[in-house]
Motif scaffolding. Structure first.
Motif, mmCIF file in Angstrom:
data_model
loop_
_atom_site.group_PDB
_atom_site.id
_atom_site.type_symbol
_atom_site.label_atom_id
_atom_site.label_comp_id
_atom_site.label_asym_id
_atom_site.label_seq_id
_atom_site.Cartn_x
_atom_site.Cartn_y
_atom_site.Cartn_z
ATOM 1 N N GLY A 62 7.345 3.678 -7.199
ATOM 2 C CA GLY A 62 6.850 3.368 -8.761
ATOM 3 C C GLY A 62 6.618 2.178 -8.959
ATOM 4 N N LYS B 109 0.652 -1.100 -0.046
ATOM 5 C CA LYS B 109 -0.040 -0.053 -0.024
ATOM 6 C C LYS B 109 0.908 1.181 0.028
ATOM 7 N N ASN C 36 0.622 -0.581 -8.842
ATOM 8 C CA ASN C 36 -0.538 -0.864 -7.780
ATOM 9 C C ASN C 36 -0.372 -1.977 -6.899
ATOM 10 N N LYS D 31 5.593 0.513 -2.379
ATOM 11 C CA LYS D 31 5.152 0.459 -3.911
ATOM 12 C C LYS D 31 5.002 1.775 -4.402
ATOM 13 N N ARG D 32 4.207 2.522 -3.921
ATOM 14 C CA ARG D 32 3.848 3.849 -4.498
ATOM 15 C C ARG D 32 4.926 4.653 -4.543
#
Length: 222
Positions: free
Chosen positions: A121, A114, A124, A117-118
């Motif tokens: 980059g 959540k 999802n 990873k954001r």
């Protein structure tokens, strides 16, 4: 001034922050964007990971386990690992449980998917990983309940690093709203006691850009 290089939702950084606060040691926080791989930070820790502590006098210590062991040796007045060999062994066992087993089964499947990873980059969140993380959290909460039912704190009669490690990991999941507290009242009671300690207050003020914590996160009477 003592400096701790950290990331807000790194449970390992949070573990060190709590230990420093419990020992009454002043420090400044330096938030590190590890994905930028700054040369100055890599010079402190070639692994490129947080936490990293720059102690007064220039001593640099990387890795949360190394840091808390260092703190207990250099600042022994308020021991976090225990007061004898048996207590220290049990504390290390429980810390390893949360740093290893909990992190692998829950943290990597929820916080990594959540949040991490954001920032890196990497796309999802993987829905299968999220399901696994939510599935595995229950047995860990049962284990906390079992330990806290037999003892005042997780490793014995005194609050220490076992409680700090468990709460550090759970607090990151709680920021995401993924801890089913109502289904595990005994674990919730233990967490409420940890959460009410003055050392925990700064963690409740943390924020992550683009991600709002649920209303109960900072509520001591959740």
């Amino acid at each position: 001034m003592r400096i701790l290089h950290h990331m807000p939702l790194s449970p390992f950084s949070r573990k060190v922050r709590l230990a420093l606060k419990e020992k009454g040691l002043d420090f400044e926080l330096s938030q590190e964007r590890v994905w930028e791989r700054r040369p100055e930070f890599l010079a402190l820790n070639p692994a490129g990971q947080v936490p990293v502590l720059e102690d007064e006098g220039g001593q640099v210590v990387a890795d949360s386990s190394a840091i808390v062991e260092y703190l207990d040796e250099v600042y022994p007045e308020r021991p976090m690992l225990g007061r004898n060999a048996a207590e220290r062994a049990e504390t290390r066992r429980i810390v390893a449980w949360f740093d290893g087993k909990f992190h692998a089964e829950v943290g990597l499947n929820l916080v990594f998917e959540k949040v991490t990873k954001r920032f890196f980059g990497l796309g999802n969140p993987d829905s299968a990983a999220l399901r696994i993380g939510k599935q595995f959290i229950g047995p860990h909460l049962d284990y906390i309940a079992e330990l806290s039912e037999r003892r005042r704190w997780l490793a014995g009669s005194e609050f220490g690093l076992a409680d700090i490690a468990a709460a550090a990991h759970l607090s990151c999941i709680d920021y995401l709203g993924d801890v089913p507290w109502e289904d595990f009242p005994r674990a919730k009671d233990w967490y409420a006691r940890v959460k009410s300690r003055p050392s925990f207050r700064p963690l409740l003020a943390d924020s992550v850009a683009g991600m709002r914590a649920p209303p109960h996160y900072a509520d001591l009477d959740f």
